[in-house]
Design an enzyme around this catalytic site. Structure first.
Site, short mmCIF file in Angstrom:
data_model
loop_
_atom_site.label_atom_id
_atom_site.label_comp_id
_atom_site.label_asym_id
_atom_site.label_seq_id
_atom_site.Cartn_x
_atom_site.Cartn_y
_atom_site.Cartn_z
N ASP A 173 0.83 -1.21 0.00
CA ASP A 173 0.00 0.00 0.00
C ASP A 173 0.86 1.26 0.00
O ASP A 173 0.65 2.19 -0.79
CB ASP A 173 -0.92 0.02 1.22
CG ASP A 173 -1.87 -1.17 1.25
OD1 ASP A 173 -1.88 -1.94 0.27
OD2 ASP A 173 -2.59 -1.33 2.25
N TYR A 222 -7.13 -11.19 9.72
CA TYR A 222 -5.88 -10.77 9.04
C TYR A 222 -4.68 -11.24 9.86
O TYR A 222 -3.76 -11.87 9.34
CB TYR A 222 -5.88 -9.25 8.87
CG TYR A 222 -4.79 -8.73 7.95
CD1 TYR A 222 -5.07 -8.39 6.63
CD2 TYR A 222 -3.47 -8.55 8.39
CE1 TYR A 222 -4.08 -7.92 5.78
CE2 TYR A 222 -2.48 -8.07 7.55
CZ TYR A 222 -2.79 -7.75 6.25
OH TYR A 222 -1.81 -7.28 5.42
MG MG Z 1 -5.23 0.22 5.02
#
Ligand code: MG
Ligand code: ADP
Length: 383
Positions: A173, A222
């Site tokens: 990201d 996660y």
């Molecule tokens: Mg994020």
């Protein structure tokens, strides 16, 4: 010119009337085309930066503190530079900003008191990485002109999210928000950090459909997946000492008879790495049908092997796949809600938008956000 900068400037003035003229920074969100849950396993990903972005206005305030306000949260925070060494997470949005400030200080960057105003056009928590965009834009704003290598910005923001916010995310990201480039997706090797621009065939449109749901369990699953990957890696390493990450694992190693749920997780990672490679090749060759096949296979793998999908997302994928001009569809991002990414024929976008909204509204009573995504540039100061 009326635009994000002009609007943000007015809001900045209203919030900080005594401040000198502010500077503005922009860091984009991203959509991951293929390669999910591979980044923290030293694997391959292929995201692109998008036009939606986080904007931060910044000016010196003459204090020894940062004052930060988010227009989106309608909430602010003030923190002293001297207190950063002992800063503790507050478990809300301010952690992303305080986290990067603390990392900047630890990295020896001289910090000055500044006022920051944040406004983002990225849907929050939808898998388009509003968090990395916030980290990167805040970092550039707090650097206030001090030079930092782009890759160092990436690592610093990832550390802030890993260590301060407490999300064990990979590097994709932050990397995409910094290194995105207009017109191309980026195939990134999360082990070597080598990356290649991959132009998309002109006929193809990338469309995100936001399910507008984010299931609570996402964050804990996660972590659980990260740990399952570590567990299976450890088991494989005992037999194959040359293996140092799931990146080195082959399908043959997985066939060696570990009858165990984490093996399914590893099978996703191993097959997903192969799909990223194949997808990039198909992209370069302009084989849109094949690109679509890899897209959809990736979704099935996330759905059944990695088990990070949810009914709303599966519905959006299955519904997209019945539509004319849709070559492939998949969950993008961490899972348990957020967005699907759809590979469409450009001409089919208007009808697709109408039909997917109708279908989702009919079945779930939710109006999904449908975003046409064009590959955009990485973070910068606004001129
Ligand atoms: Mg994020
Ligand atoms: P994603 O990165 O997919 O959007 P995350 O859960 O990783 O989802 O990050 C979302 C969080 O980032 C929000 O809950 C909020 O804490 C923070 N955030 C993102 N954008 C903003 C913003 N404009 N203002 C304040 N906080 C933000």
């Amino acid at each position: 010119m009326v635009g994000p900068k002009t609007e943000l400037e007015a809001k900045f003035r209203a919030r900080y009337p005594a401040a000198p003229p502010p500077r503005f920074f922009r860091a984009p969100g991203r959509i991951n085309l293929i390669g999910d849950h591979t980044d923290y396993n030293e694997g391959l990903v292929m995201p692109m930066a998008i036009e939606s972005a986080c904007y931060v206005g910044v000016a010196d305030n003459g204090l020894d503190a940062f004052r930060v306000f988010s227009e989106d949260m309608q909430d602010g925070v003030e923190f002293r530079i001297a207190d950063l060494d002992a800063a503790k997470p507050r478990r809300n949005w301010t952690d992303y900003v305080i986290g990067v400030a603390a990392e900047l200080k630890r990295a020896g960057v001289p910090l000055k008191g500044r006022d920051l105003l944040i406004e983002s056009t990225i849907p929050v928590g939808a898998g388009l990485s509003s968090s990395a965009a916030l980290e990167v834009a805040s970092t550039l704003a707090m650097l206030g002109g001090s030079r930092m290598e782009p890759l160092e910005v990436v690592h610093l923001c990832q550390r802030a999210e890993n260590d301060f916010v407490g999300v064990p995310c990979g590097i994709m990201d932050q990397f995409t928000s910094v290194f995105g480039r207009a017109g191309v997706a980026i195939k990134l090797d999360c082990r070597s950090l080598e990356y290649e621009p991959v132009p998309l065939p002109r006929k193809v449109a990338i469309v995100a459909v936001n399910s507008m749901v984010k299931h609570e369990l996402g964050a804990s699953v996660y972590r659980e997946r990260v740990n399952e990957c570590k567990a299976v890696l450890q088991a494989i390493t005992e037999k194959h000492p040359e293996v140092t990450s799931l990146r080195d694992v082959t399908a043959d190693m997985l066939a060696e008879g570990y009858n165990w749920v984490p093996v399914k997780r590893a099978r996703h990672v191993v097959s997903e790495n192969m799909r990223v490679q194949a997808f990039a090749n198909a992209c370069r060759a302009g084989s849109i049908q094949s690109m679509g096949v890899y897209f959809t296979q990736s979704h099935r793998s996330l759905q059944h092997d990695y088990e990070v999908s949810c009914p709303e997302i599966d519905f959006l994928v299955d519904s997209a796949l019945t539509q004319n001009g849709c070559f492939g569809a998949r969950l993008t991002g961490g899972g348990f809600g957020g967005c699907t990414v759809n590979l469409l024929n450009r001409d089919a976008v208007p009808d697709f938008r109408t039909r997917i909204r109708e279908a989702y509204r009919y079945s779930y009573g939710i109006d999904p956000q449908v975003l046409l995504c064009e590959p955009g540039n990485g973070a910068s100061m606004l001129a």
